[in-house]
Design a protein around this motif. Structure first.
Motif, short mmCIF file in Angstrom:
data_model
loop_
_atom_site.label_atom_id
_atom_site.label_comp_id
_atom_site.label_asym_id
_atom_site.label_seq_id
_atom_site.Cartn_x
_atom_site.Cartn_y
_atom_site.Cartn_z
N GLY A 16 -0.41 0.76 1.53
CA GLY A 16 0.18 0.11 0.34
C GLY A 16 0.98 1.09 -0.79
O GLY A 16 0.97 2.27 -0.23
N SER A 17 1.38 0.49 -1.80
CA SER A 17 2.07 1.37 -2.85
C SER A 17 1.34 1.20 -4.04
O SER A 17 0.88 0.33 -4.57
CB SER A 17 3.38 1.12 -3.08
N LEU A 18 1.39 2.29 -4.96
CA LEU A 18 1.04 2.04 -6.33
C LEU A 18 2.28 3.16 -7.25
O LEU A 18 2.67 4.05 -6.48
CB LEU A 18 -0.28 2.75 -6.76
N ALA A 19 2.34 2.73 -8.38
CA ALA A 19 3.27 3.63 -9.25
C ALA A 19 2.50 3.91 -10.23
O ALA A 19 1.90 3.03 -11.19
CB ALA A 19 4.58 2.72 -9.66
N LEU A 20 2.22 5.25 -10.52
CA LEU A 20 1.96 5.83 -11.83
C LEU A 20 3.04 6.20 -12.81
O LEU A 20 3.73 6.59 -12.64
CB LEU A 20 0.99 7.30 -11.41
N SER A 21 2.30 6.01 -14.04
CA SER A 21 3.22 6.66 -15.17
C SER A 21 2.65 7.55 -16.23
O SER A 21 1.10 7.40 -16.16
CB SER A 21 3.64 5.37 -16.13
N MET A 82 3.96 5.95 -5.37
CA MET A 82 3.06 6.42 -4.28
C MET A 82 3.34 5.42 -3.21
O MET A 82 3.00 4.34 -3.53
CB MET A 82 2.02 6.73 -4.57
N ASN A 83 4.03 5.55 -1.97
CA ASN A 83 3.99 4.74 -0.62
C ASN A 83 3.25 5.20 0.44
O ASN A 83 2.94 6.45 0.50
CB ASN A 83 5.45 4.52 -0.46
N SER A 84 3.18 4.37 1.33
CA SER A 84 2.37 4.38 2.62
C SER A 84 0.85 5.35 2.17
O SER A 84 0.74 6.35 2.88
CB SER A 84 3.33 5.56 3.44
N LEU A 85 0.29 4.74 1.13
CA LEU A 85 -0.89 5.50 0.69
C LEU A 85 -1.83 5.26 1.96
O LEU A 85 -2.10 4.42 3.03
CB LEU A 85 -1.73 4.63 -0.40
N LYS A 86 -2.61 6.66 1.87
CA LYS A 86 -3.69 6.78 3.14
C LYS A 86 -5.00 6.91 2.39
O LYS A 86 -5.03 7.23 1.01
CB LYS A 86 -3.45 8.20 3.71
N PRO A 87 -6.21 6.89 2.94
CA PRO A 87 -7.62 6.82 2.42
C PRO A 87 -7.80 8.26 1.74
O PRO A 87 -8.36 8.38 0.74
CB PRO A 87 -8.31 6.63 3.66
N GLU A 88 -7.26 9.29 2.40
CA GLU A 88 -7.22 10.70 1.89
C GLU A 88 -6.37 11.00 0.44
O GLU A 88 -6.46 12.03 -0.04
CB GLU A 88 -6.89 11.70 2.84
N GLY A 108 -6.53 11.48 -16.80
CA GLY A 108 -6.59 10.92 -15.35
C GLY A 108 -6.65 9.33 -15.14
O GLY A 108 -7.08 8.77 -16.03
N THR A 109 -6.24 9.11 -14.08
CA THR A 109 -6.21 7.71 -13.63
C THR A 109 -6.82 7.77 -11.81
O THR A 109 -6.13 8.40 -11.14
CB THR A 109 -4.84 7.09 -13.78
N GLN A 110 -7.70 7.01 -11.83
CA GLN A 110 -8.32 6.87 -10.51
C GLN A 110 -7.36 6.08 -9.57
O GLN A 110 -6.99 4.99 -9.89
CB GLN A 110 -9.75 5.96 -10.48
N VAL A 111 -7.19 6.64 -8.41
CA VAL A 111 -6.39 5.82 -7.35
C VAL A 111 -7.37 5.87 -6.05
O VAL A 111 -8.07 6.97 -5.67
CB VAL A 111 -5.25 6.67 -6.96
N THR A 112 -7.79 4.53 -5.70
CA THR A 112 -8.66 4.45 -4.66
C THR A 112 -7.86 3.78 -3.42
O THR A 112 -7.26 2.80 -3.72
CB THR A 112 -9.86 3.77 -5.09
N VAL A 113 -7.73 4.48 -2.13
CA VAL A 113 -7.22 3.76 -1.04
C VAL A 113 -8.24 3.27 0.02
O VAL A 113 -8.93 4.37 0.17
CB VAL A 113 -6.13 4.72 -0.45
N SER A 114 -8.33 2.01 0.24
CA SER A 114 -9.37 1.65 0.99
C SER A 114 -8.73 1.53 2.54
O SER A 114 -7.77 1.36 2.71
CB SER A 114 -9.93 0.31 0.88
N SER A 115 -9.42 1.74 3.44
CA SER A 115 -8.89 1.81 4.98
C SER A 115 -9.00 0.26 5.63
O SER A 115 -9.61 -0.44 5.06
CB SER A 115 -9.85 2.73 5.80
#
Length: 115
Positions: A16-21, A82-88, A108-115
């Motif tokens: 998935g994707s996320l956009a941070l500002s 952020m595109n093609s997000l990975k768990p890492e 800071g802002t938390q980004v969590t990528v689930s597998s």
């Protein structure tokens, strides 16, 4: 002095994707380099990407081709697409800049990528 406020983090599935500002409290026109760092649990904070006032960019090898940093000087804002997000990629993402003799960081802002 500069206050930086990040937004846009969250939970997303792998691929998935996320956009941070990152909104700055003052004009960023005169601020040369602005960037994004991240820190995963148990790991050191690492540079993700940075951008100069004229738009030159630099990326960590781990995010090249997937993340894009940009800045809008008129809005005093820096972005991280952020595109093609990975768990890492899971981490707290921080916005930073150097103004005068000092480095400034957002909360800071938390980004969590689930597998």
């Amino acid at each position: 002095q500069v206050q930086l406020v990040e937004s846009g983090g969250g939970l997303v599935q792998a691929g998935g994707s996320l956009a941070l500002s990152c909104a700055a409290s003052r004009t960023i026109f005169s601020i040369n380099a602005m960037g994004w760092y991240r820190q995963a649990p148990g790991k050191q904070r690492e540079l993700v990407a940075d951008i100069t006032s004229i738009g030159n960019t630099h990326y960590a090898d781990s995010v090249k081709g997937r993340f894009t940093i940009s800045r809008d000087n008129a809005k005093n804002t820096v972005y991280l697409q952020m595109n093609s997000l990975k768990p890492e990629d899971t981490a707290v993402y921080y916005c930073t800049c150097t103004y005068g003799k000092f480095d400034y960081w957002g909360q800071g802002t938390q980004v969590t990528v689930s597998s």
